[in-house]
Write an enzyme that holds these catalytic residues in place. Structure first.
Site, short mmCIF file in Angstrom:
data_model
loop_
_atom_site.label_atom_id
_atom_site.label_comp_id
_atom_site.label_asym_id
_atom_site.label_seq_id
_atom_site.Cartn_x
_atom_site.Cartn_y
_atom_site.Cartn_z
CG ASP A 132 -1.28 -3.77 -2.09
OD1 ASP A 132 -0.02 -3.32 -1.66
OD2 ASP A 132 -2.37 -3.16 -1.42
CG ASP A 183 -6.96 -8.55 0.41
OD1 ASP A 183 -6.89 -8.50 -0.61
OD2 ASP A 183 -6.70 -7.16 1.21
#
Lengths: 377, 377
Positions: B92, B267
């Site tokens: 991320d 996720d």
């Protein structure tokens, strides 16, 4: 094979190597038994423990009788099935941890009553109940109930506890006769740091003809030289064709010294407990992975090891895991330490078989003394 | 293969199955990415994660930039080598956790300055620095820096954050061009719970032609129906031949609903976090192993599973481990949950390929609704 037996294959000075045969598998000696306190070797899978070379685990009667309870384990098919370890298990009698962990205890000639450190409930252990519990757990090698005194201790108290332990040895052995063939019960030599008491204890136990003998009441804080002198006192009293188990020992150095004095079996929480505290035992000595010197070090703990925990992960990564309090840190270091302890035992067995045990011991000690790898360029 | 590409192999309604190809390996979609926050999937070995069927892991830029630091990871050979995972990794951008974890943050049009929750040190993230960090980590799939607002949020704030994220998307994409071929950067659709803003965001990002698109700013506490409506709003705006990643989602039910609406990647920390809190996700629904109903139950969580954690250990044993606060409890339940999440993705892929996704989803939900096995006898 259906019975319990021990055969010495080779000796080198007082050191011996051999095999204990049990229905659940062979135990190569000298043997180090990882401690599976509460039906788990903390932070390590049983298949990892096995892959390090462990032939046998230790379970703690005190912990298991409190949680989950011996009758419950029996109803679930025994400790082996419960924890998914199908090889031999040795259980202690609970006596040592009653002394060290329970909140309140009252000893009488028949047994000991104590308060659980977990929930405060009262429990009682007698020699008969200790054997019953170990039988319910399904332990392959069981220990008599004994009274273990701390060191230092007055000679009077030491003698009293040793003689009570002898009386309990007889009762334990008799109670054990109820159990299936192929299991064994060991007598425990007590007598603190008093040579005469140790000899009295050993001779009385040998007269009872146990399938194996433990040396208890050591590794309770005394200097190493006292422990080694007690081994030197006791070992010659024990029959050569029976296994000798030094309870609760110890450091890598303790193990090598004790093997050199004729000890066949060990157990200790040190590899896993140290692993949870960021300490690695290696051929370079003890390494503290908390230390910032490791934070940029791409080298593994030991690139020559065949254990993934020692070989595949950088010191920088291990340091990072510990710094971040990640579970994988204790997991990897416990695994690595168990592997190193088994490496020592593998090395000892091979060296004894080849008549070079003193050289092996000296080389290991020299490696520890040289210390860790120098920092990278 | 040397590039990054995505191919849809089959569709079933809005659901798709396919493969993302990267130089480090293929990612079968729909894909669930276990979260390796600080360069470790908490309590689980990478080879176990792989054996559950995971093709890709997620790493958190925020955590890794603070500890051990991106430059350090790069000097140690990158995140893959550092954590011993040789398949694809997605990172991320750090933006989300700057908002949720850092102690103090100041946003400006150029980036965000924040105080580390670990040691109080000041750090700065800009679109360019976010890409640089992810490049240093060696991430195969990287995320643009975005500003993620919590829900509920005013339309005005939502619009402002979404437009800032668009500006940062352009800068991120430009900065990413410095990186080696074969890696990809995804744009992140923002816009809170406002359909018009979501559409504006999606269209602007599509015009920038990213190799993949994330949907961010969901799973932040809003009801499931809002999340699903936002997916239904956004997915049709995205090109069919690019992967779609729903960030931070979710429960097994969320996953199946989102797959049915055209999402390819997920996720979530839920499998591992729940595992550390004694919760198992299974085809019987969520099971709380703390519950005393399991203490005498010899049955595993799921005897039909091919995951050892689900198949080989009794509920009684798992309950015991949790009650004794033994590491092996969280280790086994995290492993089991990761396996179950991958089982869901395996099932979804097969069902989509065979045109029976709605039946698959209904059967999974019916299993959860039936609940856990009845108590024994």
């Amino acid at each position: 094979m259906t019975g319990f037996s021990f055969a010495v294959a080779a000796t080198d000075g007082a050191a011996r190597t051999g095999e204990i045969s049990t229905p659940r598998g062979t135990i190569r000696t000298p043997a180090f038994m990882p401690v599976g306190t509460a039906a788990t070797v903390k932070g390590v899978y049983c298949d990892q423990v096995r892959a390090t070379g462990a032939d046998i685990l230790l379970g703690n009667t005190y912990h298991l009788m409190l949680r989950p309870g011996a009758e419950r384990v029996a109803a679930l098919g025994g400790l082996h099935r419960f924890m998914q370890w199908d090889r031999p298990i040795l259980t202690d009698s609970g006596g040592f941890q009653v002394m060290s962990l329970s909140q309140l205890r009252k000893l009488d000639p028949d047994g000991v009553t104590f308060r659980s450190h977990v929930d405060g409930a009262m429990h009682r252990l007698t020699p008969e109940r200790a054997m019953e519990i170990q039988g319910l757990l399904g332990a392959d090698i069981q220990m008599q109930l004994d009274e273990c005194v701390g060191l230092p201790c007055t000679d009077e108290d030491t003698a009293r506890a040793m003689r009570l332990s002898l009386a309990w040895a007889e009762r334990s052995k008799r109670a054990f006769e109820q159990q299936p063939k192929g299991r064994a019960v060991f007598g425990i030599v007590q007598g603190g740091a008093v040579e005469a008491l140790r000899i009295e204890s050993a001779r009385a136990l040998v007269a009872m003809d146990f399938p194996g003998y433990s040396i208890g009441g050591l590794a309770v804080g005394e200097p190493q030289d006292i422990m080694l002198r007690m081994i030197e006192t006791v070992a010659p009293e024990l029959p050569v064709h029976k296994p000798r188990y030094l309870m609760g020992v110890g450091t890598p150095d303790d193990l090598l010294e004790a093997v050199g004095r004729g000890i066949d079996m060990f157990d200790c929480v040190m590899p896993t407990r140290s692993g949870r505290h960021a300490l690695a035992f290696t051929r370079f000595g003890k390494i503290n992975l908390k230390n910032a010197r490791h934070q940029d070090d791409p080298r593994p703990l030991d690139e020559t090891s065949d254990c993934p925990a020692l070989r595949d992960y950088s010191r920088a990564y291990l340091h990072h895991l510990i710094r971040c309090d990640e579970m994988l840190g204790p997991m990897l270091l416990s695994w690595a330490n168990l592997h190193y302890y088994q490496d020592l035992m593998r090395g000892a067995r091979a060296a004894i078989a080849e008549g070079r045990y003193e050289d092996f011991k000296a080389a290991a000690k020299a490696g520890w003394a040289r210390g860790d790898l120098p920092p990278l360029g």
